[in-house]
Scaffold this motif. Sequence first.
Motif, mmCIF file in Angstrom:
data_model
loop_
_atom_site.group_PDB
_atom_site.id
_atom_site.type_symbol
_atom_site.label_atom_id
_atom_site.label_comp_id
_atom_site.label_asym_id
_atom_site.label_seq_id
_atom_site.Cartn_x
_atom_site.Cartn_y
_atom_site.Cartn_z
ATOM 1 N N LEU A 72 -7.467 8.344 -25.330
ATOM 2 C CA LEU A 72 -8.804 8.144 -24.781
ATOM 3 C C LEU A 72 -9.155 9.342 -23.905
ATOM 4 N N TRP A 73 -10.295 9.956 -24.197
ATOM 5 C CA TRP A 73 -10.823 11.003 -23.329
ATOM 6 C C TRP A 73 -11.519 10.308 -22.150
ATOM 7 N N PRO A 74 -11.127 10.609 -20.906
ATOM 8 C CA PRO A 74 -11.755 9.895 -19.778
ATOM 9 C C PRO A 74 -13.279 9.950 -19.790
ATOM 10 N N VAL A 181 -9.786 5.752 -14.829
ATOM 11 C CA VAL A 181 -10.630 6.781 -15.424
ATOM 12 C C VAL A 181 -11.370 7.557 -14.348
ATOM 13 N N GLN A 182 -11.926 6.858 -13.372
ATOM 14 C CA GLN A 182 -12.634 7.532 -12.284
ATOM 15 C C GLN A 182 -11.708 8.467 -11.519
ATOM 16 N N HIS A 183 -10.489 8.013 -11.282
ATOM 17 C CA HIS A 183 -9.513 8.853 -10.576
ATOM 18 C C HIS A 183 -9.203 10.110 -11.387
ATOM 19 N N LEU A 184 -8.972 9.956 -12.674
ATOM 20 C CA LEU A 184 -8.640 11.106 -13.505
ATOM 21 C C LEU A 184 -9.795 12.097 -13.563
ATOM 22 N N LEU A 185 -11.007 11.605 -13.713
ATOM 23 C CA LEU A 185 -12.165 12.490 -13.748
ATOM 24 C C LEU A 185 -12.314 13.261 -12.440
ATOM 25 N N ALA A 186 -11.953 12.635 -11.336
ATOM 26 C CA ALA A 186 -12.077 13.290 -10.028
ATOM 27 C C ALA A 186 -10.942 14.265 -9.751
ATOM 28 N N HIS A 187 -9.837 14.169 -10.517
ATOM 29 C CA HIS A 187 -8.660 14.997 -10.246
ATOM 30 C C HIS A 187 -8.228 15.789 -11.484
ATOM 31 N N ASN A 188 -9.195 16.172 -12.303
ATOM 32 C CA ASN A 188 -8.954 17.057 -13.442
ATOM 33 C C ASN A 188 -8.043 16.438 -14.501
ATOM 34 N N GLY A 189 -8.003 15.115 -14.587
ATOM 35 C CA GLY A 189 -7.280 14.475 -15.672
ATOM 36 C C GLY A 189 -8.061 14.619 -16.967
ATOM 37 N N ARG A 190 -7.393 15.021 -18.032
ATOM 38 C CA ARG A 190 -8.095 15.361 -19.267
ATOM 39 C C ARG A 190 -7.884 14.372 -20.399
ATOM 40 N N LEU A 191 -6.767 13.641 -20.367
ATOM 41 C CA LEU A 191 -6.442 12.801 -21.527
ATOM 42 C C LEU A 191 -5.611 11.610 -21.100
ATOM 43 N N ILE A 192 -5.879 10.458 -21.711
ATOM 44 C CA ILE A 192 -5.054 9.263 -21.540
ATOM 45 C C ILE A 192 -4.366 8.983 -22.867
ATOM 46 N N ASP A 193 -3.036 8.969 -22.858
ATOM 47 C CA ASP A 193 -2.261 8.611 -24.043
ATOM 48 C C ASP A 193 -2.080 7.100 -24.043
ATOM 49 N N CYS A 194 -2.662 6.442 -25.025
ATOM 50 C CA CYS A 194 -2.563 4.984 -25.141
ATOM 51 C C CYS A 194 -1.473 4.564 -26.122
ATOM 52 N N GLN A 195 -0.806 5.532 -26.730
ATOM 53 C CA GLN A 195 0.317 5.324 -27.650
ATOM 54 C C GLN A 195 -0.107 4.712 -28.978
ATOM 55 N N VAL A 196 -0.363 3.408 -29.000
ATOM 56 C CA VAL A 196 -0.672 2.705 -30.249
ATOM 57 C C VAL A 196 -1.992 1.954 -30.083
ATOM 58 N N SER A 197 -2.842 2.034 -31.075
ATOM 59 C CA SER A 197 -4.179 1.450 -30.966
ATOM 60 C C SER A 197 -4.131 -0.074 -30.948
ATOM 61 N N SER A 198 -5.147 -0.647 -30.336
ATOM 62 C CA SER A 198 -5.355 -2.097 -30.327
ATOM 63 C C SER A 198 -6.847 -2.343 -30.166
ATOM 64 N N GLY A 199 -7.263 -3.548 -30.455
ATOM 65 C CA GLY A 199 -8.660 -3.888 -30.279
ATOM 66 C C GLY A 199 -9.099 -3.748 -28.828
ATOM 67 N N HIS A 200 -8.223 -4.134 -27.909
ATOM 68 C CA HIS A 200 -8.523 -4.037 -26.478
ATOM 69 C C HIS A 200 -8.779 -2.593 -26.088
ATOM 70 N N LEU A 201 -7.906 -1.674 -26.515
ATOM 71 C CA LEU A 201 -8.068 -0.264 -26.174
ATOM 72 C C LEU A 201 -9.287 0.342 -26.861
ATOM 73 N N ALA A 202 -9.507 -0.043 -28.111
ATOM 74 C CA ALA A 202 -10.677 0.464 -28.827
ATOM 75 C C ALA A 202 -11.970 0.060 -28.129
#
Length: 234
Positions: A72-74, A181-202
């Motif tokens: 997921l891109w923040p 997500v808000q924290h990552l956007l404020a601290h130059n976080g670029r990517l969240i690795d979610c490992q394996v897809s799910s309906g919840h993550l989608a």
Amino acid sequence: MTEPRLYWVRESRWRAGWPPVDLACDEPNGLLAAGGDLEPTTLIDAYRRGVFPWFSEGDPILWWSPEPRAVLWPQHFAPSRSLRRRLARGDYRVSFDTAFDAVVAACAAPRAGARGTWITPGMSAAYGVLHRLGYAHSVEAWQGDELVGGLYGVALGQVFFGESMFSRRTDASKVAFAHLVQHLLAHNGRLIDCQVSSGHLASLGAIDMPRARFLPLLDRLARPPDPRGPWHAR
């Protein structure tokens, strides 16, 4: 047809390096190696290479690199209208790194329709060490003094590697994720690795990325310096 080869780790790390992840099994998807340990250096090295542990109590440590990879891109986080309303109302108080062990324990607790847990006592202890070293972090959602949701994972470079989340109230884990997500956007976080897809993550905006694209991206974004130390709510 050649049988897939499973690499066995007999030391804390391979002397010649990790096996190439493109040798991971097609079935089960992403299984690469077994054995080894959960020492901090092993885990950090694995994450930087796109490999993570996932196994059940009583089994050897299993290492995975699935194809494709859920990410997921923040900036592409997509909260629903109801979640946006809940965030605006402030239904839950959110904190960072104040109850890491409790979040991991809640994620490991039995869930309806699930058989057992992959968050074994050894895994919990290993990520507790990473937390005390400043690499692993938790986001907690509270209702009064009750912990009602949260998530935890590992931060390396500009990447947050999500491990697990739980919710005891409606949208509590999603609220925690929104604050991540808000924290990552404020601290130059670029990517969240979610490992394996799910309906919840989608539903939150996660997409599937081919491993051949994910690994070079990881090599660029998960380099030191790492965001060490406790995180704080804004």
